[in-house]
Design an enzyme around this catalytic site. Structure first.
Site, short mmCIF file in Angstrom:
data_model
loop_
_atom_site.label_atom_id
_atom_site.label_comp_id
_atom_site.label_asym_id
_atom_site.label_seq_id
_atom_site.Cartn_x
_atom_site.Cartn_y
_atom_site.Cartn_z
N ARG A 157 1.38 -1.03 -0.12
CA ARG A 157 0.04 -0.16 0.24
C ARG A 157 0.49 1.42 0.03
O ARG A 157 1.85 1.70 0.67
CB ARG A 157 -1.21 0.36 1.40
CG ARG A 157 -2.25 -0.86 1.55
CD ARG A 157 -2.92 -0.73 2.36
NE ARG A 157 -3.84 -2.12 2.56
CZ ARG A 157 -4.31 -2.85 3.64
NH1 ARG A 157 -5.06 -1.53 4.74
NH2 ARG A 157 -5.00 -3.76 3.03
N SER B 261 -7.92 -1.47 0.92
CA SER B 261 -8.89 -1.67 1.72
C SER B 261 -9.56 -0.75 2.86
O SER B 261 -10.43 -0.02 2.09
CB SER B 261 -8.29 -2.48 2.69
OG SER B 261 -9.20 -3.31 3.64
N HIS B 262 -9.42 -0.50 3.76
CA HIS B 262 -9.72 0.61 5.29
C HIS B 262 -9.09 1.57 4.22
O HIS B 262 -9.87 3.20 5.26
CB HIS B 262 -9.58 0.12 6.38
CG HIS B 262 -8.18 -0.22 6.38
ND1 HIS B 262 -7.07 -1.20 6.49
CD2 HIS B 262 -7.45 0.90 7.74
CE1 HIS B 262 -6.43 -0.99 7.00
NE2 HIS B 262 -6.69 0.13 7.75
N LYS C 254 -2.30 -6.38 -3.93
CA LYS C 254 -2.27 -8.07 -3.36
C LYS C 254 -2.06 -8.63 -3.95
O LYS C 254 -2.90 -9.16 -4.75
CB LYS C 254 -2.51 -8.46 -1.73
CG LYS C 254 -4.31 -8.10 -1.58
CD LYS C 254 -4.03 -8.79 -0.49
CE LYS C 254 -5.81 -9.32 -0.36
NZ LYS C 254 -6.42 -9.45 1.09
N ASP D 226 -16.13 -2.34 4.55
CA ASP D 226 -14.69 -1.13 4.31
C ASP D 226 -14.37 -1.51 2.83
O ASP D 226 -15.46 -1.71 2.28
CB ASP D 226 -13.14 -1.71 4.87
CG ASP D 226 -13.44 -3.26 4.50
OD1 ASP D 226 -13.53 -3.79 3.54
OD2 ASP D 226 -12.11 -3.64 4.40
N ASP E 200 -12.63 -2.73 0.32
CA ASP E 200 -12.70 -4.05 -0.45
C ASP E 200 -13.27 -4.91 0.21
O ASP E 200 -13.18 -6.60 -0.20
CB ASP E 200 -11.47 -4.56 -0.26
CG ASP E 200 -11.08 -4.82 0.92
OD1 ASP E 200 -11.14 -4.37 1.78
OD2 ASP E 200 -9.81 -6.18 0.77
N ASP F 89 -14.53 -6.75 3.10
CA ASP F 89 -13.47 -7.95 3.24
C ASP F 89 -13.75 -7.68 5.22
O ASP F 89 -14.39 -8.36 5.98
CB ASP F 89 -12.85 -8.63 3.71
CG ASP F 89 -11.13 -7.41 3.86
OD1 ASP F 89 -11.30 -5.99 3.60
OD2 ASP F 89 -10.30 -7.46 3.51
N ARG F 90 -14.71 -6.68 5.66
CA ARG F 90 -14.57 -5.87 7.49
C ARG F 90 -15.99 -5.69 7.49
O ARG F 90 -16.73 -5.50 6.23
CB ARG F 90 -13.80 -4.63 7.49
CG ARG F 90 -12.09 -4.97 7.65
CD ARG F 90 -11.76 -3.87 7.64
NE ARG F 90 -10.14 -3.81 7.66
CZ ARG F 90 -9.59 -3.06 8.19
NH1 ARG F 90 -9.62 -2.42 9.39
NH2 ARG F 90 -8.44 -3.16 9.00
N GLU G 222 -10.83 -11.02 13.01
CA GLU G 222 -9.84 -10.35 13.42
C GLU G 222 -10.46 -8.60 14.72
O GLU G 222 -11.41 -8.98 14.39
CB GLU G 222 -9.01 -9.42 12.64
CG GLU G 222 -8.12 -10.74 12.28
CD GLU G 222 -6.99 -10.13 11.54
OE1 GLU G 222 -5.79 -9.49 11.49
OE2 GLU G 222 -6.96 -9.38 10.03
N GLU G 223 -9.78 -8.78 15.41
CA GLU G 223 -10.51 -7.25 16.33
C GLU G 223 -10.57 -6.03 15.56
O GLU G 223 -11.38 -5.14 15.59
CB GLU G 223 -9.56 -6.78 17.43
CG GLU G 223 -8.01 -6.52 17.59
CD GLU G 223 -8.11 -5.14 16.45
OE1 GLU G 223 -8.64 -4.77 16.16
OE2 GLU G 223 -7.16 -5.30 15.10
N LYS H 63 -11.64 -12.81 4.92
CA LYS H 63 -12.70 -12.58 6.07
C LYS H 63 -13.27 -11.83 5.27
O LYS H 63 -13.23 -11.45 4.01
CB LYS H 63 -11.88 -11.23 6.51
CG LYS H 63 -10.96 -9.91 6.43
CD LYS H 63 -10.57 -9.52 7.81
CE LYS H 63 -9.98 -8.08 6.82
NZ LYS H 63 -8.64 -7.31 6.24
C1 VG1 Z 1 -4.40 -3.44 9.45
C2 VG1 Z 1 -5.45 -4.70 11.01
C3 VG1 Z 1 -5.08 -6.44 10.43
C4 VG1 Z 1 -6.14 -7.03 9.10
C5 VG1 Z 1 -5.45 -5.94 8.43
C6 VG1 Z 1 -5.78 -6.05 6.99
O1 VG1 Z 1 -3.26 -4.00 9.93
O2 VG1 Z 1 -4.76 -4.34 12.30
O3 VG1 Z 1 -6.54 -6.71 11.50
O4 VG1 Z 1 -5.67 -7.92 8.88
O5 VG1 Z 1 -4.96 -4.53 8.62
O6 VG1 Z 1 -7.06 -5.42 6.54
P1 VG1 Z 1 -2.05 -3.34 10.36
O7 VG1 Z 1 -1.20 -3.57 9.99
O8 VG1 Z 1 -2.40 -1.99 9.76
O9 VG1 Z 1 -2.78 -3.42 12.38
V1 VG1 Z 1 -7.71 -4.41 5.31
O10 VG1 Z 1 -9.70 -5.41 5.97
O11 VG1 Z 1 -7.27 -3.27 5.48
O12 VG1 Z 1 -7.12 -5.25 4.08
CO CO Z 2 -10.50 -4.60 3.66
#
Ligand code: VG1
Ligand code: CO
Length: 543
Positions: free
Chosen positions: A22, A113-114, A126, A277, A279, A281-282, A363-364, A376
């Site tokens: 990213r 993603s987010h 990815k 989110d 993409d 997956d959340r 995941e949290e 996810k």
């Molecule tokens: C974050 C989250 C993690 C998740 C990742 C990708 O990573 O904490 O739990 O798997 O984003 O999610 P990090 O390294 O920033 O804590 V997604 O939906 O942004 O692909």
């Molecule tokens: Co995502």
């Protein structure tokens, strides 16, 4: 049509993070940047000659251009068949499903993603393997090594492929199949869940609100929730995907999905609210007047999954990322099934899912999923919740209260300190690493440290080891602090502080989360000197 072999030089910093590479969109748009990375992926997986690959993304700015580059590079290198979502769009779980369903060799997913999108925001890419899951650490390491030595890439000189309608085309010798991004995914959901029961629930006056945050799930949610399940028209809001997500952060948490929170906490709130989110997956789950933390959501889904047809045989095990609360562990323990603790990032669940050791993972950070794909899956979680609500005929609030009364409650919160100067964030973590050996037995804010380590994961399936995955401090009363640096940010460093405190079923189950966690927050500050190192009085984002 000519295949061009283009001279290039290695570009620094192309190391995939928690989930792919990213960067700022403009960085990705620099000459050779995307091409170098795509060629490195192709080389790292042993070429694409004769292979079938999936391609799609979350529709953010540059998604359309990047798709054409990836197609031309795969065509130049002998790929046989590319299956592409219409307009180069696929949610991440839908891409994972297609890889599996079509027996593809893997797939490219264009998403950050987010992270926010747009020309001045973020882009990402990815690669997922043949099991449909994110490339393992071994493969991402290889990709990164390749980015450091690359000096040429190959690309076909040709027109853009028209991806605007389903159908078959060719690019050079390569076949391109443009598919409806939603159909196969919706069919999979129908196989897993009791759509009749959910339909009766929704038609019996149960109101829902799904906030797609102008991201990729809008059309999926419309089709599944409104068209197939009969939710009232307009139940899906912000349903039109936009290249900049309407200027928002497509991150489903109480801070970025504030509108949804306000509606759900307000007068005459719907019975159930959810968001997804960038993409898809959340997921964020909210009941009328009650926010469900992702960690609790995983536990509730695990405890009740057998109510959905796809999981009626029960679960083989549950896996959670290390910073996720231990609420799911209590469910696994009671059910007598396996329980696994992995590093942050979905790539670590793949082996457990493939080996049949875990059925549900979470995941949290609002990611939940199962063995139905290898990512996810936001809408999947929403549908499992709806299936459970339909079967139990209880409100979200009642389900949560009953869950805590049975298992106890893991109060939980995450504090993020964003865009901290990298040296400061590294210094904080280094200092903690140096202290780990001395923490045991010390008392902070009245809490006695029972153990402290830097999490190391030994994959039980392939034997690989991943170290330095987060500082973990556990206290004698079961409270816990985890600290780690984000691997998805594109500016400075983000420090994530995860806070957890357990109350047994006969303890206080209805405290305000901030009150319950106050001693743990204080202990975290005393141990890590967060204010000093980040220069902040309080976190930028609390979820
Ligand atoms: C974050 C989250 C993690 C998740 C990742 C990708 O990573 O904490 O739990 O798997 O984003 O999610 P990090 O390294 O920033 O804590 V997604 O939906 O942004 O692909
Ligand atoms: Co995502």
């Amino acid at each position: 049509m000519t295949i061009n072999t283009v001279q290039t030089t290695a570009i620094e910093g192309q190391k995939p993070g928690t989930s792919g590479l990213r960067k700022k969109t403009r960085v990705f748009m620099q000459p050779h940047y995307l091409e170098n990375f795509v060629q490195s992926i192709i080389d790292a997986i042993g070429g694409v000659k004769g292979k079938t690959l999936i391609l799609g993304g979350d529709g953010r700015f540059f998604n359309d251009r990047a798709a054409q580059v990836i197609l031309r590079m795969c065509a130049a290198q002998g790929a046989k068949h590319m299956i592409v979502g219409k307009d180069a769009i696929l949610s991440t779980p839908a891409a994972s499903n297609l890889i599996r369903k079509r027996n593809a060799d893997g797939g490219f997913i264009m998403s950050a993603s987010h992270n926010p999108g747009g020309e001045t925001e973020d882009f990402g890419l990815k690669f997922n393997g043949a099991n449909g899951g994110p490339a393992t650490e071994g493969v991402t390491d290889k990709i990164f090594e390749r980015t450091k030595e690359i000096n040429t890439y190959r690309i076909l000189e040709t027109h853009d492929a028209d991806l605007s309608a389903p159908g078959k085309l060719t690019m050079g010798e390569m076949e391109i199949e443009v598919v409806d991004p939603i159909a196969d995914y919706a069919t999979l959901m129908e196989q897993l869940f009791d759509f009749d029961a959910i339909r009766s629930l929704l038609q019996g006056g149960f109101r829902i609100r799904f906030d797609a945050m102008h991201a990729v799930t809008g059309p999926y949610a419309r089709e599944i929730l409104e068209n197939r399940l009969g939710a009232a028209a307009g139940s899906v809001v912000n349903a039109k995907p936009l290249p900049d997500f309407g200027g928002g952060h497509p991150d489903p948490n109480p801070v970025w999905a504030k509108d949804l929170m306000e509606v759900m906490m307000g007068q005459d709130a719907p019975d159930f609210g959810a968001a997804s989110d960038g993409d898809g997956d959340r997921n964020m789950i909210v009941g009328r007047g009650i926010y469900v933390t992702p960690s609790d959501s995983l536990a509730v889904l695990a405890a009740n999954a057998h109510l959905a047809p796809g999981y009626q045989a029960g679960l083989s095990g549950i896996a959670r990322s290390m910073p996720t609360s231990r609420a799911a562990d209590l469910v696994a323990e009671k059910a007598g099934i396996g329980c696994f603790e992995t590093p942050t990032g979905w790539k670590f669940f793949g082996n457990l899912l493939d080996a049949g050791k875990a059925t549900l993972c979470g995941e949290e950070s609002a990611g939940t999923g199962s063995d139905h794909v290898r990512e996810k899956d936001g809408l999947w979680a929403v549908l499992l919740w709806l299936n459970i609500l339909a079967a139990k005929k209880q409100s979200v609030q009642e389900i949560m209260q009953a869950h805590w009364a049975e298992y106890g409650r893991n109060y939980y919160s995450r504090h993020d300190y964003e865009a901290v100067p990298t040296e400061h964030a590294n210094a904080l973590v280094e200092r903690l690493r140096g202290m780990l050996g001395e923490l045991q037995g010390q008392v902070f804010a009245g809490l006695t440290v029972e153990s402290a380590d830097d999490f190391e994961y030994n994959d039980p399936i392939d034997g690989s080891t991943s170290s330095r995955q987060g500082i973990r401090i556990v206290f004698a009363d079961g409270s816990r602090i985890v600290m780690r640096l984000s691997g998805t940010g594109t500016e400075g460093a983000t420090l994530r502080v995860y806070l957890e405190r357990y109350q047994r079923a006969d303890g206080h189950l209805d405290l305000a989360v901030d009150d319950a966690l106050a001693p743990v927050v204080k202990a975290a500050e005393e141990i890590a000197q967060i204010q000093k190192y980040t220069g902040r009085d309080e976190p930028d984002v609390t979820t």
